[in-house]
Design a protein around this motif. Structure first.
Motif, PDB file in Angstrom:
ATOM      1  N   PRO A  89      -6.224  -1.142  -6.487  1.00  0.00           N
ATOM      2  CA  PRO A  89      -6.822  -0.915  -5.168  1.00  0.00           C
ATOM      3  C   PRO A  89      -7.577   0.421  -5.130  1.00  0.00           C
ATOM      4  CG  PRO A  89      -4.463  -0.462  -5.109  1.00  0.00           C
ATOM      5  CD  PRO A  89      -4.749  -1.052  -6.450  1.00  0.00           C
ATOM      6  N   ALA A  90      -8.589   0.457  -4.283  1.00  0.00           N
ATOM      7  CA  ALA A  90      -9.388   1.680  -4.163  1.00  0.00           C
ATOM      8  C   ALA A  90      -8.599   2.753  -3.418  1.00  0.00           C
ATOM      9  CB  ALA A  90     -10.681   1.375  -3.423  1.00  0.00           C
ATOM     10  N   LEU A  91      -8.817   3.993  -3.828  1.00  0.00           N
ATOM     11  CA  LEU A  91      -8.204   5.125  -3.136  1.00  0.00           C
ATOM     12  C   LEU A  91      -9.100   5.550  -1.977  1.00  0.00           C
ATOM     13  CD1 LEU A  91      -6.880   7.369  -6.058  1.00  0.00           C
ATOM     14  CD2 LEU A  91      -5.634   5.707  -4.669  1.00  0.00           C
ATOM     15  N   ASN A  92      -8.496   5.794  -0.857  1.00  0.00           N
ATOM     16  CA  ASN A  92      -9.221   6.239   0.329  1.00  0.00           C
ATOM     17  C   ASN A  92      -8.917   7.723   0.562  1.00  0.00           C
ATOM     18  OD1 ASN A  92     -10.150   3.535   0.980  1.00  0.00           O
ATOM     19  ND2 ASN A  92      -8.021   3.117   1.562  1.00  0.00           N
ATOM     20  N   TRP A  93      -9.928   8.564   0.401  1.00  0.00           N
ATOM     21  CA  TRP A  93      -9.759  10.012   0.535  1.00  0.00           C
ATOM     22  C   TRP A  93     -10.096  10.436   1.965  1.00  0.00           C
ATOM     23  CZ3 TRP A  93      -7.825  12.843  -3.506  1.00  0.00           C
ATOM     24  CH2 TRP A  93      -7.818  12.220  -4.760  1.00  0.00           C
ATOM     25  N   PRO A  94      -9.192  11.151   2.628  1.00  0.00           N
ATOM     26  CA  PRO A  94      -9.459  11.586   4.005  1.00  0.00           C
ATOM     27  C   PRO A  94     -10.635  12.557   4.110  1.00  0.00           C
ATOM     28  CG  PRO A  94      -7.119  11.724   3.507  1.00  0.00           C
ATOM     29  CD  PRO A  94      -7.817  11.479   2.213  1.00  0.00           C
ATOM     30  N   SER A  95     -10.828  13.373   3.076  1.00  0.00           N
ATOM     31  CA  SER A  95     -11.885  14.374   3.114  1.00  0.00           C
ATOM     32  C   SER A  95     -12.943  14.066   2.070  1.00  0.00           C
ATOM     33  CB  SER A  95     -11.309  15.774   2.848  1.00  0.00           C
ATOM     34  OG  SER A  95     -12.345  16.728   2.715  1.00  0.00           O
ATOM     35  N   GLY A 145       0.817  -1.197   0.000  1.00  0.00           N
ATOM     36  CA  GLY A 145       0.000   0.000   0.000  1.00  0.00           C
ATOM     37  C   GLY A 145       0.855   1.252   0.000  1.00  0.00           C
ATOM     38  N   GLY A 146       0.218   2.411  -0.058  1.00  0.00           N
ATOM     39  CA  GLY A 146       0.963   3.666  -0.079  1.00  0.00           C
ATOM     40  C   GLY A 146       0.046   4.863  -0.128  1.00  0.00           C
ATOM     41  N   ALA A 173      -4.544  15.660   3.035  1.00  0.00           N
ATOM     42  CA  ALA A 173      -5.701  15.379   2.172  1.00  0.00           C
ATOM     43  C   ALA A 173      -5.383  14.385   1.063  1.00  0.00           C
ATOM     44  CB  ALA A 173      -6.220  16.689   1.564  1.00  0.00           C
ATOM     45  N   ASN A 174      -4.122  13.928   0.969  1.00  0.00           N
ATOM     46  CA  ASN A 174      -3.759  12.975  -0.074  1.00  0.00           C
ATOM     47  C   ASN A 174      -4.409  11.616   0.183  1.00  0.00           C
ATOM     48  OD1 ASN A 174      -2.106  14.584  -1.703  1.00  0.00           O
ATOM     49  ND2 ASN A 174      -0.346  14.291  -0.341  1.00  0.00           N
ATOM     50  N   PRO A 175      -4.858  10.943  -0.879  1.00  0.00           N
ATOM     51  CA  PRO A 175      -5.499   9.636  -0.691  1.00  0.00           C
ATOM     52  C   PRO A 175      -4.469   8.533  -0.453  1.00  0.00           C
ATOM     53  CG  PRO A 175      -5.387  10.141  -3.017  1.00  0.00           C
ATOM     54  CD  PRO A 175      -4.871  11.364  -2.293  1.00  0.00           C
ATOM     55  N   SER A 176      -4.886   7.498   0.235  1.00  0.00           N
ATOM     56  CA  SER A 176      -4.042   6.321   0.471  1.00  0.00           C
ATOM     57  C   SER A 176      -4.700   5.100  -0.157  1.00  0.00           C
ATOM     58  CB  SER A 176      -3.843   6.096   1.978  1.00  0.00           C
ATOM     59  OG  SER A 176      -5.082   5.827   2.607  1.00  0.00           O
ATOM     60  N   TYR A 177      -3.941   4.057  -0.280  1.00  0.00           N
ATOM     61  CA  TYR A 177      -4.459   2.789  -0.808  1.00  0.00           C
ATOM     62  C   TYR A 177      -3.781   1.637  -0.070  1.00  0.00           C
ATOM     63  CZ  TYR A 177      -0.130   3.005  -3.545  1.00  0.00           C
ATOM     64  OH  TYR A 177       1.182   3.111  -3.930  1.00  0.00           O
ATOM     65  N   GLY A 178      -4.464   0.506  -0.002  1.00  0.00           N
ATOM     66  CA  GLY A 178      -3.953  -0.632   0.746  1.00  0.00           C
ATOM     67  C   GLY A 178      -3.197  -1.612  -0.125  1.00  0.00           C
ATOM     68  N   ALA A 179      -2.619  -2.607   0.541  1.00  0.00           N
ATOM     69  CA  ALA A 179      -1.952  -3.695  -0.183  1.00  0.00           C
ATOM     70  C   ALA A 179      -2.967  -4.399  -1.079  1.00  0.00           C
ATOM     71  CB  ALA A 179      -1.335  -4.670   0.805  1.00  0.00           C
ATOM     72  N   GLN A 233      -8.496   7.763 -12.014  1.00  0.00           N
ATOM     73  CA  GLN A 233      -8.238   7.201 -13.346  1.00  0.00           C
ATOM     74  C   GLN A 233      -6.741   7.160 -13.647  1.00  0.00           C
ATOM     75  OE1 GLN A 233     -10.626   9.736 -15.863  1.00  0.00           O
ATOM     76  NE2 GLN A 233     -12.480   8.484 -15.575  1.00  0.00           N
ATOM     77  N   GLN A 234      -6.030   8.226 -13.298  1.00  0.00           N
ATOM     78  CA  GLN A 234      -4.590   8.270 -13.542  1.00  0.00           C
ATOM     79  C   GLN A 234      -3.863   7.246 -12.679  1.00  0.00           C
ATOM     80  OE1 GLN A 234      -3.042  10.171 -15.935  1.00  0.00           O
ATOM     81  NE2 GLN A 234      -1.257   8.916 -15.422  1.00  0.00           N
ATOM     82  N   PHE A 235      -4.293   7.132 -11.419  1.00  0.00           N
ATOM     83  CA  PHE A 235      -3.676   6.146 -10.524  1.00  0.00           C
ATOM     84  C   PHE A 235      -3.885   4.726 -11.041  1.00  0.00           C
ATOM     85  CE2 PHE A 235      -4.413   3.048  -7.124  1.00  0.00           C
ATOM     86  CZ  PHE A 235      -3.158   3.013  -6.546  1.00  0.00           C
ATOM     87  N   ASP A 236      -5.116   4.410 -11.449  1.00  0.00           N
ATOM     88  CA  ASP A 236      -5.410   3.061 -11.958  1.00  0.00           C
ATOM     89  C   ASP A 236      -4.541   2.737 -13.165  1.00  0.00           C
ATOM     90  OD1 ASP A 236      -7.290   2.881  -9.994  1.00  0.00           O
ATOM     91  OD2 ASP A 236      -9.046   3.004 -11.327  1.00  0.00           O
TER      92      ASP A 236
END
Length: 364
Positions: free
Chosen positions: A149-155, A78-79, A90-96, A169-172
């Motif tokens: 993996p899905a992005l998790n947005w803090p806000s 993850g990261g 506010a940056n999104p995170s994603y899991g393993a 879309q860019q991340f995927d």
């Protein structure tokens, strides 16, 4: 069959191995998965001399298996995604995330074996020696199957929904590009000299019993690179393999045999990975027909020690294989030919496929 030195045939058969990292290096171990027990089980005792053998092995790999016997699964870490213009909080995170590794390939291996059995006896048996030189052509293909993996947005409000969609879309696209790029880096074709093997042993034979006690050393002479891609050699390390093989003939037309081998590996000096030690067990049952012996055989190999320094973690190679063989004389050549067919029936962290081998041994 009567003019073929038993130990030479036996040694050459056992040496014609599939040099096909990673449960063990490259999901394989230095062992002849196509089987080394064949019609040589019937060769009469008290024979000595020089023999030369050649073998051709065709391997078709259908998958590389994971711990459940299905296609290998690996995990990407993850990261966090750094979005320009957003505060770090506010940056999104994603899991393993799990990625399925789809691996197929073809491997053609050609072996030259030169063996000698002494005429002198030592402790009631004879000494036997073998040099095995392999040459291989390997074509392997890797691909990967995954869902980003899905992005998790803090806000829930920052940034806008349109911006979140664009970032997702860019991340995927970047994620899948990296996944496919890693798989593509493993796909290629290579050929060259394999890992040379030196064997020595003590052979004792009677009318009903053949006993061979010996050991071999496999040298890192084959082409190998630590970077991604196929290799003919297993790696820059040595393998010491003590073995015991027994064949018993309860009657002249029936033979049973078994072989126990232990593989002890040194550390790979190129990547500091040490493949865990392993044990191999073979069994065979053969019946003598008018054309030659025909039989059933099996090969079971189990890693008994975890790898050290393996990026895939603590995994142990396991492979169970079963097949048939047939041995006969070649008219006019005064040589013996063995045909073997083996199929993997169960495996974990190993290459899973089919193995066909033809080997010819001639006395000089």
């Amino acid at each position: 069959m009567k003019r073929l030195p038993f130990a030479c045939a036996l040694f050459i058969g056992s040496a014609c191995m599939m040099n096909s990292a990673l449960a063990a290096e490259g999901f394989q171990v230095r062992y002849n998965i196509s089987g080394s027990l064949g019609g040589e089980m019937f060769v009469p005792p008290d024979q000595a001399g020089l023999a030369v053998g050649i073998a051709a092995t065709h391997v078709r790999i259908s998958k590389v298996t994971g711990g459940d016997g299905n296609a290998l699964q690996t995990t990407t870490p993850g990261g966090t995604v750094n979005v320009p213009g957003l505060p770090s909080a506010a940056n999104p995170s994603y899991g393993a995330n799990n990625v399925q590794v789809n691996a197929t390939g073809l491997f053609d291996l050609y072996n030259l074996g030169i063996g000698y059995v002494t005429t002198e006896r030592f402790g009631g048996g004879r000494l036997a020696w073998l040099l095995n030189v392999p040459y291989g052509v390997k074509d392997q293909r890797f691909s990967a199957s995954a869902t980003p993996p899905a992005l998790n947005w803090p806000s829930s409000t920052l940034p806008s929904q349109a911006a979140k969609t664009a970032v997702t879309q860019q991340f995927d696209a970047n994620y899948m590009s990296q996944v496919h790029g890693s798989a593509d880096a493993e796909s290629d074709k290579v050929d060259g000299l394999g890992d040379v093997e030196l064997q020595g042993g003590w052979l004792m034979t009677t009318e009903q019993l053949r006993l061979l006690v010996g050991a071999s050393v496999v040298l890192p002479t084959g082409r190998y690179q630590s970077k991604a891609g196929p290799d003919i050699g297993y790696g820059n390390f040595y393998t010491f393999r003590p073995a015991v093989q027994v064949a018993w003939l309860p009657r002249p037309d029936l033979s049973l045999a078994t072989k126990l081998t232990v593989g002890i590996n040194s550390r790979n000096e190129d990547n500091q990975l040490r493949s865990g030690n392993w044990v191999g067990l073979e069994a065979a049952l053969a019946y003598m027909t008018p054309l030659g012996p025909i039989g059933l055989h099996s090969v079971v190999v189990r890693q008994v020690q975890d790898d050290s320094g393996n990026s895939y973690g603590a995994m142990r190679y396991a492979s169970t294989n079963a097949g048939v063989f047939f041995t006969t004389r070649i008219p006019g050549l005064d040589a013996v030919m063995t045909l073997q067919n083996m199929r993997t029936v169960d495996s974990q962290y190993a290459k899973h496929g089919t193995f066909q081998q033809v080997r010819i041994v001639k006395l000089f």
